[in-house]
Motif scaffolding. Structure first.
Motif, PDB file in Angstrom:
ATOM      1  N   ARG A   1       0.860  -1.191   0.000  1.00 58.52           N
ATOM      2  CA  ARG A   1       0.000   0.000   0.000  1.00 58.52           C
ATOM      3  C   ARG A   1       0.889   1.232   0.000  1.00 58.52           C
ATOM      4  O   ARG A   1       1.970   1.240   0.616  1.00 58.52           O
ATOM      5  N   GLN A   2       0.403   2.280  -0.650  1.00 57.74           N
ATOM      6  CA  GLN A   2       1.178   3.517  -0.761  1.00 57.74           C
ATOM      7  C   GLN A   2       0.279   4.694  -0.403  1.00 57.74           C
ATOM      8  O   GLN A   2      -0.883   4.749  -0.810  1.00 57.74           O
ATOM      9  N   VAL A   3       0.812   5.629   0.376  1.00 53.52           N
ATOM     10  CA  VAL A   3       0.022   6.781   0.804  1.00 53.52           C
ATOM     11  C   VAL A   3       0.925   8.004   0.921  1.00 53.52           C
ATOM     12  O   VAL A   3       2.111   7.885   1.275  1.00 53.52           O
TER      13      VAL A   3
ATOM     14  N   ARG B   1       5.435  13.307   2.757  1.00 52.31           N
ATOM     15  CA  ARG B   1       6.223  12.076   2.739  1.00 52.31           C
ATOM     16  C   ARG B   1       5.446  10.990   2.000  1.00 52.31           C
ATOM     17  O   ARG B   1       4.240  10.830   2.234  1.00 52.31           O
ATOM     18  N   LEU B   2       6.125  10.248   1.159  1.00 48.97           N
ATOM     19  CA  LEU B   2       5.522   9.107   0.488  1.00 48.97           C
ATOM     20  C   LEU B   2       5.868   7.860   1.299  1.00 48.97           C
ATOM     21  O   LEU B   2       7.036   7.628   1.623  1.00 48.97           O
ATOM     22  N   VAL B   3       4.855   7.063   1.618  1.00 53.89           N
ATOM     23  CA  VAL B   3       5.041   5.876   2.461  1.00 53.89           C
ATOM     24  C   VAL B   3       4.523   4.646   1.719  1.00 53.89           C
ATOM     25  O   VAL B   3       3.424   4.669   1.155  1.00 53.89           O
ATOM     26  N   THR B   4       5.321   3.596   1.702  1.00 53.01           N
ATOM     27  CA  THR B   4       4.914   2.289   1.183  1.00 53.01           C
ATOM     28  C   THR B   4       5.024   1.289   2.328  1.00 53.01           C
ATOM     29  O   THR B   4       6.033   1.288   3.042  1.00 53.01           O
ATOM     30  N   TYR B   5       3.992   0.461   2.512  1.00 55.91           N
ATOM     31  CA  TYR B   5       4.045  -0.482   3.634  1.00 55.91           C
ATOM     32  C   TYR B   5       3.334  -1.789   3.296  1.00 55.91           C
ATOM     33  O   TYR B   5       2.480  -1.850   2.408  1.00 55.91           O
TER      34      TYR B   5
ATOM     35  N   VAL C   1       6.443  -3.616   7.624  1.00 56.91           N
ATOM     36  CA  VAL C   1       7.577  -3.027   6.902  1.00 56.91           C
ATOM     37  C   VAL C   1       7.119  -1.704   6.298  1.00 56.91           C
ATOM     38  O   VAL C   1       6.082  -1.649   5.628  1.00 56.91           O
ATOM     39  N   LEU C   2       7.886  -0.645   6.544  1.00 52.08           N
ATOM     40  CA  LEU C   2       7.548   0.681   6.017  1.00 52.08           C
ATOM     41  C   LEU C   2       8.736   1.272   5.278  1.00 52.08           C
ATOM     42  O   LEU C   2       9.863   1.259   5.791  1.00 52.08           O
ATOM     43  N   LEU C   3       8.481   1.766   4.086  1.00 55.49           N
ATOM     44  CA  LEU C   3       9.465   2.535   3.323  1.00 55.49           C
ATOM     45  C   LEU C   3       8.929   3.952   3.194  1.00 55.49           C
ATOM     46  O   LEU C   3       7.744   4.148   2.921  1.00 55.49           O
ATOM     47  N   TRP C   4       9.796   4.949   3.370  1.00 52.83           N
ATOM     48  CA  TRP C   4       9.321   6.323   3.225  1.00 52.83           C
ATOM     49  C   TRP C   4      10.468   7.263   2.892  1.00 52.83           C
ATOM     50  O   TRP C   4      11.636   6.968   3.168  1.00 52.83           O
ATOM     51  N   ASN C   5      10.094   8.372   2.292  1.00 49.20           N
ATOM     52  CA  ASN C   5      11.084   9.422   2.038  1.00 49.20           C
ATOM     53  C   ASN C   5      10.393  10.776   2.002  1.00 49.20           C
ATOM     54  O   ASN C   5       9.195  10.889   1.704  1.00 49.20           O
ATOM     55  N   ASP C   6      11.158  11.809   2.348  1.00 50.70           N
ATOM     56  CA  ASP C   6      10.658  13.178   2.311  1.00 50.70           C
ATOM     57  C   ASP C   6      10.575  13.641   0.860  1.00 50.70           C
ATOM     58  O   ASP C   6      11.457  13.343   0.045  1.00 50.70           O
ATOM     59  N   LEU C   7       9.520  14.390   0.555  1.00 47.13           N
ATOM     60  CA  LEU C   7       9.364  14.957  -0.780  1.00 47.13           C
ATOM     61  C   LEU C   7       9.555  16.463  -0.699  1.00 47.13           C
ATOM     62  O   LEU C   7       8.882  17.136   0.083  1.00 47.13           O
ATOM     63  N   SER C   8      10.448  16.983  -1.511  1.00 48.51           N
ATOM     64  CA  SER C   8      10.612  18.432  -1.587  1.00 48.51           C
ATOM     65  C   SER C   8       9.592  18.987  -2.573  1.00 48.51           C
ATOM     66  O   SER C   8       8.880  18.242  -3.252  1.00 48.51           O
TER      67      SER C   8
ATOM     68  N   THR D   1       5.697  12.940  -7.299  1.00 47.98           N
ATOM     69  CA  THR D   1       5.241  11.758  -6.565  1.00 47.98           C
ATOM     70  C   THR D   1       5.444  10.481  -7.372  1.00 47.98           C
ATOM     71  O   THR D   1       5.840   9.445  -6.822  1.00 47.98           O
ATOM     72  N   LEU D   2       5.192  10.522  -8.677  1.00 43.85           N
ATOM     73  CA  LEU D   2       5.342   9.327  -9.507  1.00 43.85           C
ATOM     74  C   LEU D   2       6.795   8.859  -9.550  1.00 43.85           C
ATOM     75  O   LEU D   2       7.072   7.662  -9.534  1.00 43.85           O
ATOM     76  N   THR D   3       7.717   9.807  -9.589  1.00 42.62           N
ATOM     77  CA  THR D   3       9.140   9.445  -9.589  1.00 42.62           C
ATOM     78  C   THR D   3       9.521   8.792  -8.266  1.00 42.62           C
ATOM     79  O   THR D   3      10.235   7.782  -8.237  1.00 42.62           O
ATOM     80  N   ALA D   4       9.036   9.382  -7.159  1.00 40.95           N
ATOM     81  CA  ALA D   4       9.317   8.809  -5.838  1.00 40.95           C
ATOM     82  C   ALA D   4       8.712   7.418  -5.715  1.00 40.95           C
ATOM     83  O   ALA D   4       9.334   6.508  -5.154  1.00 40.95           O
ATOM     84  N   ALA D   5       7.494   7.235  -6.238  1.00 41.97           N
ATOM     85  CA  ALA D   5       6.850   5.921  -6.174  1.00 41.97           C
ATOM     86  C   ALA D   5       7.647   4.886  -6.960  1.00 41.97           C
ATOM     87  O   ALA D   5       7.770   3.728  -6.547  1.00 41.97           O
ATOM     88  N   SER D   6       8.219   5.304  -8.086  1.00 37.04           N
ATOM     89  CA  SER D   6       9.053   4.392  -8.883  1.00 37.04           C
ATOM     90  C   SER D   6      10.299   3.987  -8.103  1.00 37.04           C
ATOM     91  O   SER D   6      10.720   2.820  -8.145  1.00 37.04           O
ATOM     92  N   ARG D   7      10.901   4.942  -7.377  1.00 31.23           N
ATOM     93  CA  ARG D   7      12.066   4.634  -6.544  1.00 31.23           C
ATOM     94  C   ARG D   7      11.698   3.646  -5.435  1.00 31.23           C
ATOM     95  O   ARG D   7      12.474   2.746  -5.115  1.00 31.23           O
ATOM     96  N   HIS D   8      10.521   3.809  -4.868  1.00 33.17           N
ATOM     97  CA  HIS D   8      10.064   2.890  -3.822  1.00 33.17           C
ATOM     98  C   HIS D   8       9.944   1.465  -4.369  1.00 33.17           C
ATOM     99  O   HIS D   8      10.350   0.501  -3.714  1.00 33.17           O
ATOM    100  N   ARG D   9       9.373   1.340  -5.569  1.00 31.77           N
ATOM    101  CA  ARG D   9       9.212   0.009  -6.164  1.00 31.77           C
ATOM    102  C   ARG D   9      10.574  -0.621  -6.445  1.00 31.77           C
ATOM    103  O   ARG D   9      10.782  -1.815  -6.213  1.00 31.77           O
TER     104      ARG D   9
END
Length: 507
Positions: free
Chosen positions: A421-423, A432-436, A470-477, A482-490
């Protein structure tokens, strides 16, 4: 313990403080129906009653093993009708439909789930009507969705300001008041529905008054003494409720006995004759005598008693003796590799490396991984050797992760997909983009409900409730997409998942 949790909720939440009167009002309904109940045929249905009661017992047990207080509280609403059918039969359950149905109003979390979808429409309704009211008195307003822009301050009709929560309180008091003061069901339904409608209309008026107060230079958002808080909705609803009940009961009595009669005398005659709204054709208001009780008890078959006692006793024994097995990890979270693909990680000390504060995990680690492009993704992993109430990875304190979360599929290897899940979480001006996702035993899931259900079933079958989040997250400037950050998460999740799956395996 389930009843204690209800009392604690009633004490802590002002919008559900009516819960204290609901059981007593239900008992009074039964007392008011006593004459009708005396003539109800007692015919215990052992098979069906046992099935319903056993269902309630299983709900209680699953709620206990999965730490699902909602399910435990809901089991109360199932076990009582089950015991009624088991000991007294269907005819008695039909006769008690009002007192038992009224008990639904004492279970807050059930009603929260029912009313949750209504918050957003009522936020929009409240904002729109309030903006119209403000415009009608000459105040310049710009209205957009739940926002009301005034010249000197923007206002937002938040979820808590939708007014829905206090409508339950109005309903909880309207039902017994209508039943006791009015003698026909159309009048009773009209009183309850009209009181709720007045409460609904009171909320946009409250919002408009806040806007007027702010526009005139009021410094406290909810007015002097915070009198324009959400309580305003219930106060207006209660006021209308009691006035309407008084007026309708007087008109009812005047129509029944004639306009020339003294109203107090009419009330006295009603009481002597069985009471307006008591559901009685007349007669004494004496309590059920001991002979009636003995007659009822004789009608109940011994097998029905044995089944009822056995099921309730089994539930009591389980709840009071259940203790999940503590399951340790084969290794340690510190063994999670620091170099994964093109990502290099290091341990983050303190709460700065956490997106949420997890409730009482047995092991937790927080790592920060830097990619070749300079991106930093934080990894937060928490493991629970066992779970119980307030020691669990699906918890109300993590609500910001659940609201607005979308399912995503991450390809680990060809043919192997990870459901996560991503939020997007916004706090204090920071996005912050969070994947868990969750690891429960050998199962991987991103659904909060599925994680709870798997935990409950494993706890009931194996007495094991261990698992991890399990949680992955990063700060967004401001410049981040958001789509680029989501791709990095994947990309990172695909690299780290095989190692996490191995490290989070248990003994």
């Amino acid at each position: 313990s389930t009843m204690i949790s209800l009392v604690q909720t009633w004490s802590a939440r002002p919008d559900y403080s009516h819960g204290f009167i609901v059981p007593f009002a239900s008992l009074y309904f039964i007392y008011a129906l006593r004459d009708k109940l005396k003539v109800v045929n007692i015919a215990p249905d052992i098979l069906l009653g046992s099935v319903v009661t056993l269902t309630a017992v299983l709900m209680l047990m699953l709620g206990e093993t999965g730490g699902m207080i909602t399910l435990q509280q809901f089991s109360i609403l199932v076990v009582i009708p089950g015991l009624v059918v088991l000991l007294l039969g269907w005819a008695m359950l039909k006769a008690l439909i009002l007192p038992l149905g009224y008990l639904v109003l004492m279970v807050p979390l059930i009603l929260d789930i029912v009313f949750a979808p209504l918050h957003w429409p009522f936020q929009l309704f409240g904002a729109k009507i309030a903006a119209m009211l403000l415009s009608s008195i000459g105040i310049p307003v710009f209205h957009s969705a739940q926002y009301i822009e005034l010249p000197n301050m923007p206002l937002e009709v938040a979820n808590a300001c939708s007014g829905i929560r206090y409508l339950v309180s109005i309903t909880a008091l309207a039902v017994p008041l209508a039943y006791l003061t009015l003698d026909t069901w159309p009048r009773r339904v009209f009183l309850v529905v009209s009181s709720v409608l007045i409460g609904i209309l009171a909320n946009p008026v409250r919002i408009a008054l806040i806007g007027l107060w702010v526009y005139q230079g009021g410094s406290i958002l909810h007015g002097p003494g915070h009198m324009l808080q959400g309580y305003f909705v219930s106060v207006v609803g209660f006021g209308f409720l009691f006035i309407a009940a008084w007026v309708m009961s007087r008109k009812q009595a005047a129509k029944k006995y004639g306009k020339g009669n003294d109203f107090d005398k009419v009330q006295e005659e009603d009481i002597k004759g069985g009471g307006i709204g008591h559901g009685q054709a007349g007669g004494s208001i004496e309590p059920v005598i001991a002979a009636d009780c003995r007659k009822w008890l004789k009608c109940i078959h011994g097998k029905a008693w044995a089944c009822a006692i056995s099921l309730v006793l089994a539930a009591g024994i389980f709840v009071n003796t259940y203790s999940p097995v503590s399951v340790t990890l084969k290794g340690a979270l510190e063994e999670i590799p620091r170099t994964v693909g093109g990502w290099k990680g290091s341990i983050v000390e303190g709460f700065g490396g956490a997106i949420v504060k997890l409730p009482d995990p047995d092991a937790e680690i927080r790592l920060a991984y830097s990619g070749q492009s300079g991106d930093v993704i934080h990894l937060q992993v928490a493991y629970y050797e066992y779970q119980k109430q307030e020691k669990e990875f699906v918890h109300y304190s993590l609500q910001k992760l659940y609201d607005g979360a979308n399912p995503v599929r991450i390809e680990i290897t060809p043919g192997q997909l990870l459901e996560a899940r991503q939020v997007l979480v916004r706090e204090g001006g920071q996005a912050r983009l969070v994947t868990y996702w969750y690891e429960v035993g050998n199962y991987t899931t991103s659904s909060n409900i599925a994680a709870k259900l798997i935990t409950a079933l494993r706890g009931l079958a194996l007495w094991k409730t261990n698992g991890s989040i399990v949680l992955l997250w990063n700060d967004l400037s401001a410049a981040d997409h958001t789509l680029t950050a989501a791709s990095r998460h994947r990309e990172f999740a695909a690299a780290i998942y095989p190692f996490l799956k191995e490290d989070l395996s248990s003994r």
